[in-house]
Design a protein around this motif. Structure first.
Motif, short mmCIF file in Angstrom:
data_model
loop_
_atom_site.label_atom_id
_atom_site.label_comp_id
_atom_site.label_asym_id
_atom_site.label_seq_id
_atom_site.Cartn_x
_atom_site.Cartn_y
_atom_site.Cartn_z
N GLU A 43 0.82 -1.21 0.00
CA GLU A 43 0.00 0.00 0.00
C GLU A 43 0.86 1.26 0.00
N LYS A 47 1.31 4.28 -2.83
CA LYS A 47 0.95 5.66 -2.46
C LYS A 47 2.14 6.61 -2.54
N LEU A 48 3.29 6.20 -2.05
CA LEU A 48 4.44 7.11 -1.90
C LEU A 48 5.48 7.02 -3.01
N GLN A 49 5.44 5.95 -3.80
CA GLN A 49 6.38 5.75 -4.91
C GLN A 49 7.85 5.97 -4.48
#
Length: 127
Positions: A43, A47-49
């Motif tokens: 997750e 979301k944060l790459q």
């Protein structure tokens, strides 16, 4: 120089804390979050790459090896941080940047980050 965005993935709080402390002493890396298992990590990565993972192998549920296998070409660069030497071949078959055996120190951590940064900066510049 833009710092390397990294996520720590380890089921043990003390291991996550140690990696965070080592990262704070390294000017090249910024820890943007932490995960304690496969699903949290997946997750956060979406979301944060992040460009880099500090990834344990043995975790409850699915392993770090399974995480990288599942992410495939979308996986960030990985420095495996584990107490188990028997997964090194699998890790390098998945293009791991480095394989740090616990316990490791600041020097070994910095060497692994330096190796990762070379690949990350080359990717950033389009090489």
């Amino acid at each position: 120089m833009n710092k390397i965005k990294a996520i720590i993935v380890d089921d043990e709080p003390l291991s996550r804390e140690k990696i965070r402390i080592l990262a704070e002493s390294n000017a090249q890396v910024e820890i943007v979050d932490e995960a304690k298992n496969f699903s949290e990590a997946k997750e956060l990565i979406g979301k944060l790459q992040p460009e880099l993972l500090f990834l344990d192998i043995n975790m409850p549920g699915k392993s770090g090896i399974e995480l990288i296998s599942e992410l495939g070409k979308n996986a960030p660069f990985v420095i495996f941080t584990t107490a188990h030497s028997d997964y090194a071949a699998d890790a390098f078959n998945l293009n791991a940047v480095h394989y740090l055996l616990k316990p490791f120190d600041q020097q070994k951590f910095n060497e692994a980050v330096e190796r990762a940064s070379e690949r990350i900066f080359a990717k950033r510049s389009g090489e």
